[in-house]
Design a protein around this motif. Structure first.
Motif, PDB file in Angstrom:
ATOM      1  N   ASP A  99      -2.052   5.599  10.600  1.00 34.05           N
ATOM      2  CA  ASP A  99      -3.318   4.881  10.813  1.00 34.05           C
ATOM      3  C   ASP A  99      -3.310   3.478  10.212  1.00 34.05           C
TER       4      ASP A  99
ATOM      5  N   GLN B  48      -3.093   2.574   7.176  1.00 37.00           N
ATOM      6  CA  GLN B  48      -3.803   2.493   5.900  1.00 37.00           C
ATOM      7  C   GLN B  48      -2.840   2.458   4.718  1.00 37.00           C
ATOM      8  N   LEU B  49      -1.598   2.867   4.947  1.00 33.42           N
ATOM      9  CA  LEU B  49      -0.530   2.788   3.949  1.00 33.42           C
ATOM     10  C   LEU B  49       0.704   2.181   4.603  1.00 33.42           C
TER      11      LEU B  49
ATOM     12  N   GLN C 169      -0.403  10.747   7.629  1.00 34.10           N
ATOM     13  CA  GLN C 169      -1.456  10.336   8.566  1.00 34.10           C
ATOM     14  C   GLN C 169      -1.931   8.919   8.263  1.00 34.10           C
ATOM     15  N   LYS C 170      -2.025   8.565   6.979  1.00 34.14           N
ATOM     16  CA  LYS C 170      -2.472   7.220   6.619  1.00 34.14           C
ATOM     17  C   LYS C 170      -1.449   6.160   7.010  1.00 34.14           C
TER      18      LYS C 170
ATOM     19  N   SER D 298      -1.555  11.811  -3.267  1.00 34.48           N
ATOM     20  CA  SER D 298      -2.187  12.691  -2.289  1.00 34.48           C
ATOM     21  C   SER D 298      -1.162  13.696  -1.777  1.00 34.48           C
TER      22      SER D 298
ATOM     23  N   VAL E  72      -1.518  14.013   4.189  1.00 30.71           N
ATOM     24  CA  VAL E  72      -2.489  12.914   4.181  1.00 30.71           C
ATOM     25  C   VAL E  72      -1.767  11.570   4.175  1.00 30.71           C
TER      26      VAL E  72
ATOM     27  N   ARG F 243       0.865  -1.187   0.000  1.00 33.88           N
ATOM     28  CA  ARG F 243       0.000   0.000   0.000  1.00 33.88           C
ATOM     29  C   ARG F 243       0.897   1.231   0.000  1.00 33.88           C
TER      30      ARG F 243
END
Length: 298
Positions: free
Chosen positions: A138, A140-141, A134-135, A127, A131, A94
């Motif tokens: 979290d 998410q990446l 932060q991902k 992005s 962002v 990711r």
């Protein structure tokens, strides 16, 4: 029933005898015999019969093997999958890349990676650096390519290259006639800027503050392409990354600001922990590629 017992049957059929199967597998002949005996006892059937010098499956053994060999084939396939996963030949990466420089500099490298490692699944997004950071926090990446995050976030940042920034003017602007411009030339100009939390904006604010020059800004826009449209329309001028204004947009002029080093260091961002092997492979290849060439488009 164990996989090693099924592997023993397969080798006996391939080699024709217990002895040759044992040699191929690196077992003592007694171990091969024990495998078959244990399985025959568990199943309640006779697996092998001897015809001449070769061992053949019995009728019951043939029925068993016709179904059991599928388990072995699935196990072999699964082992290959796991081997590919462990070595980074397979997995899920990711990735997030800043949108300005990503298209021109990094996307070709990601495409080349995907062509080489066709079994690696990629989730990819463009992005802002904020962002992306932060991902990563979290989960998410896995990896991001952006600007250095705050030191208190406990993220790793490996520098790759510098992203320079230059002044973009409407083609008819009075300053467009000058070859050399400084921040002092912009003290009375209406600057079109990105939002206050953006890394580019922070760099601009820092440079103006260090020079003791106030910023005159009447318009803030959170999209680089829209900023360019406003400059083209003659609304004002802007300081943007070169990647966003190369080639130079129509109806505009690009100028380097003298006595000022506008630029942001771009690098790879990740958590300070072990990544999945596929992500680790991409991370290492990005670092190796840039350290090997030590060049950038700019």
């Amino acid at each position: 029933m164990e996989l090693k017992q099924l592997q023993t049957i397969k080798n006996i059929l391939t080699e024709g005898s217990y002895l040759k199967a044992a040699e191929k597998m690196g077992y003592a002949p007694s171990t091969v015999t024990l495998h078959i005996q244990q399985l025959e006892e568990e199943l309640g059937i006779k697996l092998f019969e001897k015809t001449g010098r070769r061992m053949h499956l019995s009728k019951e053994g043939d029925f068993f093997w016709m179904n059991a060999k599928l388990l072995l084939e699935h196990a072999d396939t699964f082992k290959k999958v796991m081997d590919n996963f462990v070595t980074g030949q397979m997995g899920h990466v990711r990735l997030g890349i800043i949108s300005t420089i990503g298209r021109s500099l990094f996307i070709p490298k990601i495409i080349a990676f995907c062509k080489e490692y066709t079994n690696i699944r990629l989730t990819f997004e463009l992005s802002s650096s904020e962002v992306i950071t932060q991902k990563i926090l979290d989960n998410q990446l896995d990896i991001g390519i952006g600007f250095a995050p705050s030191t208190n976030l406990n993220l790793l940042f490996e520098p790759l290259c510098l992203e320079p920034m230059e002044l973009l003017l409407p083609i008819g602007h009075p300053l467009a006639k000058k070859d050399k411009l400084s921040l002092h030339d912009l003290s009375d100009e209406n600057l079109i800027l990105t939002e206050s939390y953006c890394s580019y904006r922070n760099e601009i604010d820092k440079q103006f503050s260090a020079s003791g020059i106030p910023i005159k800004s009447m318009i803030q826009i959170n999209d680089g392409r829209t900023i360019i449209q406003f400059v083209q329309a003659g609304i004002g001028c802007s300081i943007l990354p070169i990647a966003a204004i190369e080639p130079v947009p129509e109806m505009t002029v690009r100028r380097k600001l003298v006595n000022t080093e506008f630029g942001l260091m771009i690098g790879v961002i990740r958590k300070n922990k072990q990544l999945e092997k596929a992500s680790e492979r991409l991370y290492n290849e990005l670092l190796y590629d840039f350290k090997k060439t030590k060049t950038s488009k700019y």
